[in-house]
Design an enzyme around this catalytic site. Sequence first.
Site, PDB file in Angstrom:
ATOM      1  N   ALA A 255       0.871  -1.172   0.000  1.00  0.00           N
ATOM      2  CA  ALA A 255       0.000   0.000   0.000  1.00  0.00           C
ATOM      3  C   ALA A 255       0.904   1.216   0.000  1.00  0.00           C
ATOM      4  O   ALA A 255       2.130   1.096   0.107  1.00  0.00           O
ATOM      5  CB  ALA A 255      -0.896  -0.006   1.234  1.00  0.00           C
ATOM      6  N   LYS A 256       0.262   2.374  -0.094  1.00  0.00           N
ATOM      7  CA  LYS A 256       1.073   3.582  -0.229  1.00  0.00           C
ATOM      8  C   LYS A 256       1.967   3.811   0.991  1.00  0.00           C
ATOM      9  O   LYS A 256       2.943   4.514   0.915  1.00  0.00           O
ATOM     10  CB  LYS A 256       0.159   4.777  -0.490  1.00  0.00           C
ATOM     11  CG  LYS A 256      -0.348   4.702  -1.924  1.00  0.00           C
ATOM     12  CD  LYS A 256      -1.287   5.779  -2.352  1.00  0.00           C
ATOM     13  CE  LYS A 256      -1.669   5.541  -3.814  1.00  0.00           C
ATOM     14  NZ  LYS A 256      -3.016   5.905  -4.151  1.00  0.00           N
TER      15      LYS A 256
END
Length: 283
Positions: A255-256
């Site tokens: 994920a970011k």
Amino acid sequence: MSGFTTRFAPSPTGLLHRGHAYSALTAFTAARAVGGRFILRIEDIDTTRCRPAFEAALLDDLTWLGLSWVQPVQRQSEHMADYHSALQTLCDRGLAYRCFRTRREVAQDVASAPHDRAIAFRSAPLPAKEEADRLARGEAFAWRLSLDAAKVTLGGFKDLVFEEEGSGPEGQRGRIPVDPDYLSDIILARKDVGVAYHLAVTVDDARQGVTHVVRGEDLFEATHIQRLLQALLNLPTPIYRHHALLRGADGVRLAKRHNAETLQSLRAAGVKPETLRRDLGFD
Ligand code: GLU
């Protein structure tokens, strides 16, 4: 050139990581294999979270990775009129209603009905008098899909199916019936930005002639909702190819927040695009 058209549709709300690179390469390679088209669609309707700097970074990262796409680049923010007209169609057909509830109120409803997701996300139009009063007071509202009305319009959901050429999170493949458990009174147009994700994606996939949606299995549930919107808007249904998600060294899906895995940091560490492509299973 074949009729095959696919897209990669990142939101410029952060830096791209290896998971995005994998997804983009999967779609790009699928198009290239059959002489098809690869569209890059910037999903920038959420003006509260999107940043021009992230868009610039993603264009730069994807070019570095060796990808090229149909020009000019497509931006959702340039197509608000298309989303509004689709929303208008749904309103005209009695399939949408105004929802004045705050995020917190919706969250409380969900928390108080934890065993039934479909009901938890159901709301209802307000009585006409209350709605008129709230409108007169200038209260903000979102537009929601009325699942009850959708069910009546379509005579139930049992005829809704889509073709899965990849695999859902539980290995689903082939003709997949839409699962009513994934459906709810989704937001069609947010209070703040005037449109919402599912409606914009459904309109764009049709508008851009996307024949194959290649994306991560985290969006498998979204496909059920988008298939319903296609039926309600009389739009064609693409073929879907969901792919498994890449995981970080910690086993958690990327994920970011996995900063060390961003393409920018890999590049800064001297990783070459061909090395990354090979690591991800391409070339
Ligand atoms: N913009 C979405 C995302 O970044 C992808 C939408 C899609 O592929 O349909 O998760």
